[in-house]
Design a protein around this motif. Structure first.
Motif, PDB file in Angstrom:
ATOM      1  N   VAL A 184       4.449 -12.454  -6.048  1.00 34.70           N
ATOM      2  CA  VAL A 184       3.029 -12.114  -6.084  1.00 34.70           C
ATOM      3  C   VAL A 184       2.347 -12.688  -4.844  1.00 34.70           C
ATOM      4  O   VAL A 184       2.395 -13.889  -4.592  1.00 34.70           O
ATOM      5  CB  VAL A 184       2.339 -12.642  -7.357  1.00 34.70           C
ATOM      6  CG1 VAL A 184       0.896 -12.151  -7.408  1.00 34.70           C
ATOM      7  CG2 VAL A 184       3.097 -12.198  -8.603  1.00 34.70           C
ATOM      8  N   PHE A 185       1.748 -11.790  -4.089  1.00 34.56           N
ATOM      9  CA  PHE A 185       1.067 -12.101  -2.833  1.00 34.56           C
ATOM     10  C   PHE A 185      -0.429 -12.148  -3.056  1.00 34.56           C
ATOM     11  O   PHE A 185      -0.977 -11.290  -3.737  1.00 34.56           O
ATOM     12  CB  PHE A 185       1.264 -10.920  -1.869  1.00 34.56           C
ATOM     13  CG  PHE A 185       2.275 -11.133  -0.807  1.00 34.56           C
ATOM     14  CD1 PHE A 185       3.611 -11.073  -1.110  1.00 34.56           C
ATOM     15  CD2 PHE A 185       1.886 -11.351   0.514  1.00 34.56           C
ATOM     16  CE1 PHE A 185       4.553 -11.222  -0.117  1.00 34.56           C
ATOM     17  CE2 PHE A 185       2.828 -11.507   1.510  1.00 34.56           C
ATOM     18  CZ  PHE A 185       4.161 -11.446   1.198  1.00 34.56           C
ATOM     19  N   SER A 204      -4.486  -4.772  -2.200  1.00 36.06           N
ATOM     20  CA  SER A 204      -4.488  -4.159  -0.881  1.00 36.06           C
ATOM     21  C   SER A 204      -4.955  -5.165   0.171  1.00 36.06           C
ATOM     22  O   SER A 204      -5.891  -5.924  -0.057  1.00 36.06           O
ATOM     23  CB  SER A 204      -5.438  -2.957  -0.943  1.00 36.06           C
ATOM     24  OG  SER A 204      -5.516  -2.379   0.319  1.00 36.06           O
ATOM     25  N   GLY A 205      -4.268  -5.187   1.296  1.00 35.01           N
ATOM     26  CA  GLY A 205      -4.674  -6.057   2.404  1.00 35.01           C
ATOM     27  C   GLY A 205      -4.122  -7.475   2.343  1.00 35.01           C
ATOM     28  O   GLY A 205      -4.455  -8.305   3.190  1.00 35.01           O
ATOM     29  N   CYS A 206      -3.237  -7.762   1.382  1.00 38.47           N
ATOM     30  CA  CYS A 206      -2.771  -9.151   1.233  1.00 38.47           C
ATOM     31  C   CYS A 206      -1.580  -9.461   2.135  1.00 38.47           C
ATOM     32  O   CYS A 206      -1.156 -10.608   2.231  1.00 38.47           O
ATOM     33  CB  CYS A 206      -2.435  -9.453  -0.222  1.00 38.47           C
ATOM     34  SG  CYS A 206      -0.975  -8.579  -0.812  1.00 38.47           S
ATOM     35  N   GLY A 207      -1.010  -8.450   2.789  1.00 39.22           N
ATOM     36  CA  GLY A 207       0.065  -8.743   3.749  1.00 39.22           C
ATOM     37  C   GLY A 207       1.440  -8.213   3.354  1.00 39.22           C
ATOM     38  O   GLY A 207       2.438  -8.542   4.007  1.00 39.22           O
ATOM     39  N   VAL A 229      20.183  -3.007   3.367  1.00 38.86           N
ATOM     40  CA  VAL A 229      19.037  -3.306   2.507  1.00 38.86           C
ATOM     41  C   VAL A 229      18.102  -2.096   2.549  1.00 38.86           C
ATOM     42  O   VAL A 229      17.938  -1.464   3.593  1.00 38.86           O
ATOM     43  CB  VAL A 229      18.276  -4.560   3.011  1.00 38.86           C
ATOM     44  CG1 VAL A 229      17.049  -4.844   2.153  1.00 38.86           C
ATOM     45  CG2 VAL A 229      19.194  -5.786   3.020  1.00 38.86           C
ATOM     46  N   LEU A 230      17.510  -1.782   1.406  1.00 40.08           N
ATOM     47  CA  LEU A 230      16.561  -0.669   1.328  1.00 40.08           C
ATOM     48  C   LEU A 230      15.145  -1.245   1.243  1.00 40.08           C
ATOM     49  O   LEU A 230      14.875  -2.118   0.412  1.00 40.08           O
ATOM     50  CB  LEU A 230      16.874   0.153   0.078  1.00 40.08           C
ATOM     51  CG  LEU A 230      16.086   1.433  -0.171  1.00 40.08           C
ATOM     52  CD1 LEU A 230      16.257   2.425   0.971  1.00 40.08           C
ATOM     53  CD2 LEU A 230      16.524   2.066  -1.498  1.00 40.08           C
ATOM     54  N   LEU A 231      14.262  -0.773   2.147  1.00 39.25           N
ATOM     55  CA  LEU A 231      12.869  -1.234   2.151  1.00 39.25           C
ATOM     56  C   LEU A 231      11.972  -0.077   1.748  1.00 39.25           C
ATOM     57  O   LEU A 231      11.986   0.976   2.387  1.00 39.25           O
ATOM     58  CB  LEU A 231      12.475  -1.726   3.555  1.00 39.25           C
ATOM     59  CG  LEU A 231      13.379  -2.762   4.224  1.00 39.25           C
ATOM     60  CD1 LEU A 231      12.860  -3.089   5.623  1.00 39.25           C
ATOM     61  CD2 LEU A 231      13.461  -4.035   3.387  1.00 39.25           C
ATOM     62  N   LEU A 232      11.182  -0.264   0.700  1.00 35.19           N
ATOM     63  CA  LEU A 232      10.331   0.810   0.194  1.00 35.19           C
ATOM     64  C   LEU A 232       8.882   0.343   0.177  1.00 35.19           C
ATOM     65  O   LEU A 232       8.563  -0.663  -0.470  1.00 35.19           O
ATOM     66  CB  LEU A 232      10.752   1.184  -1.233  1.00 35.19           C
ATOM     67  CG  LEU A 232      12.219   1.547  -1.455  1.00 35.19           C
ATOM     68  CD1 LEU A 232      12.543   1.593  -2.947  1.00 35.19           C
ATOM     69  CD2 LEU A 232      12.526   2.884  -0.828  1.00 35.19           C
ATOM     70  N   ASP A 233       8.019   1.060   0.884  1.00 38.89           N
ATOM     71  CA  ASP A 233       6.605   0.660   0.924  1.00 38.89           C
ATOM     72  C   ASP A 233       5.745   1.674   0.164  1.00 38.89           C
ATOM     73  O   ASP A 233       5.493   2.761   0.658  1.00 38.89           O
ATOM     74  CB  ASP A 233       6.123   0.545   2.374  1.00 38.89           C
ATOM     75  CG  ASP A 233       4.792  -0.194   2.475  1.00 38.89           C
ATOM     76  OD1 ASP A 233       4.123  -0.364   1.427  1.00 38.89           O
ATOM     77  OD2 ASP A 233       4.425  -0.597   3.590  1.00 38.89           O
ATOM     78  N   GLU A 234       5.335   1.315  -1.035  1.00 36.59           N
ATOM     79  CA  GLU A 234       4.490   2.162  -1.893  1.00 36.59           C
ATOM     80  C   GLU A 234       5.006   3.599  -1.937  1.00 36.59           C
ATOM     81  O   GLU A 234       4.229   4.545  -1.744  1.00 36.59           O
ATOM     82  CB  GLU A 234       3.030   2.147  -1.392  1.00 36.59           C
ATOM     83  CG  GLU A 234       2.515   0.755  -1.088  1.00 36.59           C
ATOM     84  CD  GLU A 234       1.403   0.294  -2.027  1.00 36.59           C
ATOM     85  OE1 GLU A 234       1.117   0.984  -3.016  1.00 36.59           O
ATOM     86  OE2 GLU A 234       0.864  -0.791  -1.777  1.00 36.59           O
ATOM     87  N   PRO A 235       6.286   3.805  -2.201  1.00 35.48           N
ATOM     88  CA  PRO A 235       6.849   5.156  -2.078  1.00 35.48           C
ATOM     89  C   PRO A 235       6.320   6.134  -3.119  1.00 35.48           C
ATOM     90  O   PRO A 235       6.450   7.333  -2.934  1.00 35.48           O
ATOM     91  CB  PRO A 235       8.351   4.932  -2.264  1.00 35.48           C
ATOM     92  CG  PRO A 235       8.450   3.711  -3.098  1.00 35.48           C
ATOM     93  CD  PRO A 235       7.302   2.841  -2.681  1.00 35.48           C
ATOM     94  N   LEU A 236       5.740   5.629  -4.207  1.00 39.99           N
ATOM     95  CA  LEU A 236       5.317   6.549  -5.270  1.00 39.99           C
ATOM     96  C   LEU A 236       3.805   6.774  -5.291  1.00 39.99           C
ATOM     97  O   LEU A 236       3.291   7.507  -6.138  1.00 39.99           O
ATOM     98  CB  LEU A 236       5.764   6.012  -6.638  1.00 39.99           C
ATOM     99  CG  LEU A 236       7.251   5.653  -6.761  1.00 39.99           C
ATOM    100  CD1 LEU A 236       7.581   5.214  -8.184  1.00 39.99           C
ATOM    101  CD2 LEU A 236       8.138   6.809  -6.356  1.00 39.99           C
ATOM    102  N   SER A 237       3.094   6.167  -4.341  1.00 40.80           N
ATOM    103  CA  SER A 237       1.627   6.193  -4.402  1.00 40.80           C
ATOM    104  C   SER A 237       1.025   7.577  -4.276  1.00 40.80           C
ATOM    105  O   SER A 237      -0.081   7.808  -4.745  1.00 40.80           O
ATOM    106  CB  SER A 237       1.033   5.317  -3.305  1.00 40.80           C
ATOM    107  OG  SER A 237       1.487   4.022  -3.473  1.00 40.80           O
ATOM    108  N   ASN A 238       1.736   8.485  -3.612  1.00 37.27           N
ATOM    109  CA  ASN A 238       1.161   9.817  -3.419  1.00 37.27           C
ATOM    110  C   ASN A 238       1.423  10.770  -4.576  1.00 37.27           C
ATOM    111  O   ASN A 238       0.981  11.910  -4.550  1.00 37.27           O
ATOM    112  CB  ASN A 238       1.702  10.456  -2.126  1.00 37.27           C
ATOM    113  CG  ASN A 238       0.946   9.940  -0.918  1.00 37.27           C
ATOM    114  OD1 ASN A 238      -0.113   9.327  -1.068  1.00 37.27           O
ATOM    115  ND2 ASN A 238       1.478  10.177   0.258  1.00 37.27           N
TER     116      ASN A 238
END
Ligand code: ADP
Ligand code: MG
Length: 364
Positions: free
Chosen positions: A212-213, A38-41, A160-169
């Motif tokens: 890997v970030f 978390s927080g790496c960008g 292009v499909l952009l997914l940001d943590e879509p399964l976290s909830n």
């Protein structure tokens, strides 16, 4: 479908560098994941691709279309980038039916009514939600809402499909199921996908390649196997899976030898490790040792030729159902190991194959 190219991306917020020289290419149809703590960008990178944030410098393009080339004044606005966006919060309109939520982006694109219905139903069918098209979001479970959000992300056939943590909830079990259908959906649609997650299991199981970030920098880009088997840095090794990192010094590095001998700090124990380019006698090194690659054996058990045998004592053993997890002391160093069977007694031998050891020069 086009490839996505990100070059020399830099971004800071109020003088704090958040992204430093990010470079990657996502190939046609590829499932590409940005993975890191978390927080790496990660989200900032995705927002730059989506056009929700402007980088300080760098280039972003999809195929021949340049979204950003360093000048915010010529940047392509988000709505003209034709990208599908899905976030952790599903962001469905609560007062509109599922079908209407999906029709909205098509309406904005001036798609005819008949075509809207066809595309909406087709997208809902892909995520097995067609039968709930006339419900409202609050009448759906979290997992179902997430499917709808995904259907909305692909309904207008984005480049292009952009997914940001879509399964976290989702809860753990639903997340496992969602992973499986998400992967098959992506294969079926064949869409170039950038996926953001801090969850290494998700990253490993879904992706063709993983970036890997760490601290706003890309540490390694590679297939899940490459990331796991040959992590580029001790940070990557430490972040992916469970890896012991042991400090030591190379005692012996025969010129023709397959392995080098490492003295492990103050433990008085020695480990043969497969050599790596540049390894030389006297070099300070860090040895990475994955917990599941250590075989536990009784003091009297015999090891195969060429396998290291290190002596350790058991500090703690916990039962996790599938296996036993050991906290061990290796001459005063704490390490962790896993075993399918329980070992009695305090003294234990660790059997370690030289090829299972990761060798890194120690950086100060
Ligand atoms: P990740 O998605 O990997 O968890 P983010 O890209 O969201 O990380 O954030 C990276 C860093 O940038 C964090 O330190 C975060 O606090 C900071 N950051 C993100 N967005 C903003 C913003 N709009 N203003 C100021 N700082 C931000
Ligand atoms: Mg984020």
């Amino acid at each position: 479908m086009p490839e996505l190219v990100v070059e020399n991306l830099k971004k800071s917020f109020a003088g704090n560098a958040v992204l430093e020289d990010i470079n990657f290419t996502v190939n046609d149809g590829e499932f590409f994941t940005l993975l890191g703590p978390s927080g790496c960008g990660k989200s900032t990178t995705l927002s730059c691709v989506a056009g929700l944030e402007h980088p300080d410098s760098g280039t972003i393009r999809v195929g021949d279309q340049i979204f950003f080339d360093g000048d915010p004044r010529t940047a392509v606005p988000p709505e003209s980038r034709n990208l599908g966006l899905v976030f952790q919060s599903y962001a469905l309109w609560p007062h509109m039916t599922i079908a209407y939520n999906l029709a909205l982006p098509l309406k904005l694109r001036k798609v005819s009514k008949a075509e809207q219905k066809r595309l909406v139903d087709e997208a809902l069918d892909k995520v097995d939600m067609l039968h709930l098209r006339d419900r409202y979001p609050h009448q759906l479970s979290g997992g179902q809402q997430q499917r709808v959000a995904l259907a909305r992300g692909i309904v207008y056939a984005p480049g292009v499909l952009l997914l940001d943590e879509p399964l976290s909830n989702l809860d753990a079990k639903m997340r496992d199921q969602a992973r499986i259908w998400l992967k098959s959906l992506q294969r079926e649609v064949g869409i170039t996908t950038v996926y953001v997650t801090h969850d290494q299991i998700e990253a490993m199981s879904l992706s063709d390649r993983v970036a890997v970030f760490m601290h706003g920098r890309l540490q390694q880009v590679g297939t899940p196997t490459a990331i796991y088997e040959t992590p580029a840095t001790t940070e990557v090794a430490g972040f992916i899976g469970r890896c012991n990192l042991l400090e030591g010094q190379i005692e012996e590095a025969p010129a023709e030898g397959r392995t080098v001998r490492v003295e492990l700090g103050t433990t008085g124990q020695r480990l043969h490790v497969v050599r790596r380019d540049g390894a030389h006698e006297g070099q300070n090194v860090t040895v990475g040792l994955r917990s599941e690659r250590i075989t536990l054996a009784g003091p009297a058990d015999v090891a195969d030729d060429g396998v290291n045998v290190l002596k350790a004592t058991v500090k703690h053993c916990s039962y996790t159902g599938a296996r036993f997890e050991y906290q061990l002391s290796l001459g005063g160093l704490d390490i962790i190991a896993e075993s399918p069977i329980r070992h009695e007694g305090e003294e234990i031998n660790l059997l370690i194959r030289p090829e299972d050891c990761l060798l890194y020069p120690t950086t100060i």
